[in-house]
Design a protein around this motif. Structure first.
Motif, PDB file in Angstrom:
ATOM      1  N   SER A  67       0.828  -1.162  -0.186  1.00  0.00           N
ATOM      2  CA  SER A  67       0.011  -0.074   0.043  1.00  0.00           C
ATOM      3  C   SER A  67       0.840   1.239   0.052  1.00  0.00           C
ATOM      4  N   PHE A  68       1.861   1.263   0.675  1.00  0.00           N
ATOM      5  CA  PHE A  68       2.849   2.524   0.901  1.00  0.00           C
ATOM      6  C   PHE A  68       3.550   2.494  -0.257  1.00  0.00           C
ATOM      7  N   VAL A  69       3.697   1.650  -1.063  1.00  0.00           N
ATOM      8  CA  VAL A  69       4.690   1.735  -2.307  1.00  0.00           C
ATOM      9  C   VAL A  69       3.676   2.389  -3.319  1.00  0.00           C
ATOM     10  N   VAL A  70       2.467   1.706  -3.485  1.00  0.00           N
ATOM     11  CA  VAL A  70       1.585   2.222  -4.341  1.00  0.00           C
ATOM     12  C   VAL A  70       1.133   3.712  -4.038  1.00  0.00           C
ATOM     13  N   LEU A  71       0.733   4.136  -2.821  1.00  0.00           N
ATOM     14  CA  LEU A  71       0.571   5.553  -2.492  1.00  0.00           C
ATOM     15  C   LEU A  71       1.687   6.647  -2.741  1.00  0.00           C
ATOM     16  N   GLY A  72       2.934   5.944  -2.563  1.00  0.00           N
ATOM     17  CA  GLY A  72       4.000   6.849  -2.794  1.00  0.00           C
ATOM     18  C   GLY A  72       4.123   7.010  -4.170  1.00  0.00           C
ATOM     19  N   GLY A  73       4.011   6.051  -5.132  1.00  0.00           N
ATOM     20  CA  GLY A  73       4.057   6.256  -6.490  1.00  0.00           C
ATOM     21  C   GLY A  73       2.944   7.220  -7.067  1.00  0.00           C
ATOM     22  N   VAL A  74       1.685   6.755  -6.629  1.00  0.00           N
ATOM     23  CA  VAL A  74       0.585   7.719  -7.098  1.00  0.00           C
ATOM     24  C   VAL A  74       0.978   9.304  -6.806  1.00  0.00           C
ATOM     25  N   GLY A  75       1.347   9.355  -5.518  1.00  0.00           N
ATOM     26  CA  GLY A  75       1.369  10.638  -4.923  1.00  0.00           C
ATOM     27  C   GLY A  75       2.439  11.254  -5.530  1.00  0.00           C
ATOM     28  N   LEU A  76       3.477  10.824  -5.965  1.00  0.00           N
ATOM     29  CA  LEU A  76       4.780  11.478  -6.677  1.00  0.00           C
ATOM     30  C   LEU A  76       4.178  11.828  -8.076  1.00  0.00           C
ATOM     31  N   ALA A  77       3.473  10.835  -9.154  1.00  0.00           N
ATOM     32  CA  ALA A  77       3.122  11.169 -10.180  1.00  0.00           C
ATOM     33  C   ALA A  77       1.948  12.378 -10.090  1.00  0.00           C
ATOM     34  N   VAL A  78       1.079  11.978  -9.122  1.00  0.00           N
ATOM     35  CA  VAL A  78      -0.058  13.252  -9.327  1.00  0.00           C
ATOM     36  C   VAL A  78       0.633  14.640  -8.629  1.00  0.00           C
ATOM     37  N   GLY A  79       1.686  14.558  -7.922  1.00  0.00           N
ATOM     38  CA  GLY A  79       2.155  15.840  -7.598  1.00  0.00           C
ATOM     39  C   GLY A  79       3.096  16.390  -8.548  1.00  0.00           C
ATOM     40  N   LEU A  80       3.577  15.565  -9.043  1.00  0.00           N
ATOM     41  CA  LEU A  80       4.476  15.963 -10.225  1.00  0.00           C
ATOM     42  C   LEU A  80       3.711  16.681 -11.506  1.00  0.00           C
ATOM     43  N   LEU A  81       2.833  16.042 -11.863  1.00  0.00           N
ATOM     44  CA  LEU A  81       1.862  16.418 -13.210  1.00  0.00           C
ATOM     45  C   LEU A  81       1.691  18.263 -12.737  1.00  0.00           C
ATOM     46  N   PRO A  82       1.193  18.544 -11.684  1.00  0.00           N
ATOM     47  CA  PRO A  82       0.719  19.951 -11.559  1.00  0.00           C
ATOM     48  C   PRO A  82       2.028  20.942 -11.719  1.00  0.00           C
ATOM     49  N   ALA A  83       3.020  20.324 -11.003  1.00  0.00           N
ATOM     50  CA  ALA A  83       4.513  21.065 -10.806  1.00  0.00           C
ATOM     51  C   ALA A  83       5.015  21.120 -12.391  1.00  0.00           C
ATOM     52  N   VAL A  84       4.949  20.164 -13.319  1.00  0.00           N
ATOM     53  CA  VAL A  84       5.314  20.157 -14.563  1.00  0.00           C
ATOM     54  C   VAL A  84       4.484  21.113 -15.399  1.00  0.00           C
ATOM     55  N   LEU A  85       3.259  21.148 -15.075  1.00  0.00           N
ATOM     56  CA  LEU A  85       2.123  22.048 -15.998  1.00  0.00           C
ATOM     57  C   LEU A  85       2.416  23.436 -15.478  1.00  0.00           C
ATOM     58  N   THR A  86       2.870  23.906 -14.075  1.00  0.00           N
ATOM     59  CA  THR A  86       3.180  25.291 -13.644  1.00  0.00           C
ATOM     60  C   THR A  86       4.464  25.651 -14.306  1.00  0.00           C
ATOM     61  N   LEU A  87       5.491  24.659 -14.416  1.00  0.00           N
ATOM     62  CA  LEU A  87       6.816  25.183 -14.785  1.00  0.00           C
ATOM     63  C   LEU A  87       6.636  25.425 -16.570  1.00  0.00           C
ATOM     64  N   ILE A  88       5.722  24.927 -17.182  1.00  0.00           N
ATOM     65  CA  ILE A  88       5.494  25.107 -18.656  1.00  0.00           C
ATOM     66  C   ILE A  88       4.332  26.071 -18.655  1.00  0.00           C
ATOM     67  N   PRO A  89       4.311  27.490 -18.581  1.00  0.00           N
ATOM     68  CA  PRO A  89       3.159  28.255 -18.559  1.00  0.00           C
ATOM     69  C   PRO A  89       2.657  28.448 -20.183  1.00  0.00           C
ATOM     70  N   SER A  90       3.355  28.150 -21.045  1.00  0.00           N
ATOM     71  CA  SER A  90       2.695  28.164 -22.145  1.00  0.00           C
ATOM     72  C   SER A  90       1.647  27.105 -22.321  1.00  0.00           C
ATOM     73  N   LEU A  91       1.620  26.269 -21.842  1.00  0.00           N
ATOM     74  CA  LEU A  91       0.661  25.167 -21.818  1.00  0.00           C
ATOM     75  C   LEU A  91      -0.762  25.757 -21.365  1.00  0.00           C
ATOM     76  N   SER A  92      -0.962  26.483 -20.786  1.00  0.00           N
ATOM     77  CA  SER A  92      -2.116  27.216 -20.326  1.00  0.00           C
ATOM     78  C   SER A  92      -2.717  28.128 -21.278  1.00  0.00           C
ATOM     79  N   TRP A  93      -2.193  28.576 -22.015  1.00  0.00           N
ATOM     80  CA  TRP A  93      -2.384  29.355 -23.186  1.00  0.00           C
ATOM     81  C   TRP A  93      -3.022  28.616 -24.444  1.00  0.00           C
ATOM     82  N   LEU A  94      -2.682  27.254 -24.659  1.00  0.00           N
ATOM     83  CA  LEU A  94      -2.852  26.426 -25.559  1.00  0.00           C
ATOM     84  C   LEU A  94      -4.479  25.831 -25.434  1.00  0.00           C
TER      85      LEU A  94
END
Length: 139
Positions: A67-94
């Motif tokens: 359970s901890f392995v899955v929770l850590g993996g999902v948390g990392l993936a879901v947490g990184l997606l908004p960070a990546v989208l924030t670091l690339i602001p040009s995507l919000s205009w498309l």
């Protein structure tokens, strides 16, 4: 004595060839009480012995680790997606139709990812339980 009640002659200890015959030797303790059968793992669990508690704790640790392995993996993936989208602001205009690319990425990447993770977690949890059942001798 009548011929019907004659005692049987003792068996000969030599064979026709003159070699000694085999004699079956048995222990006088052959009728003695047998040892207790080996305690099975399921019996250990049913009687709630210390060994049974060790088996249950082992199963619970394996499930918790998974359970901890899955929770850590999902948390990392879901947490990184908004960070990546924030670091690339040009995507919000498309936009693709009325939706921005960020929402399309979240909808098309995140949910299938979560479905794959859920399916793999289910298979791994069933494998842990199957291994425990094999240990118990129930499968």
């Amino acid at each position: 004595m009548t011929p019907q009640h004659r005692p049987a002659a003792p068996p000969s200890t030599t064979s026709r060839a003159g070699a000694p015959r085999r004699v079956k030797v048995t222990s006088p303790r052959s009728q003695a009480r047998r040892r207790h059968p080996k305690r099975t793992v399921s019996r250990e669990l049913d009687e709630q012995t210390e060994l049974g508690e060790v088996y249950v704790r082992s199963l619970m640790r394996a499930q918790l680790r998974l359970s901890f392995v899955v929770l850590g993996g999902v948390g990392l993936a879901v947490g990184l997606l908004p960070a990546v989208l924030t670091l690339i602001p040009s995507l919000s205009w498309l936009h693709i139709g009325p939706l921005s690319v960020t929402w399309v990425l979240v909808g098309t990447m995140l949910y299938p990812f979560l479905l794959v993770v859920a399916r793999s977690y289910l298979r791994a949890a069933e494998r842990v339980e199957h291994d425990f059942d094999e240990l118990m001798g129930r499968s």
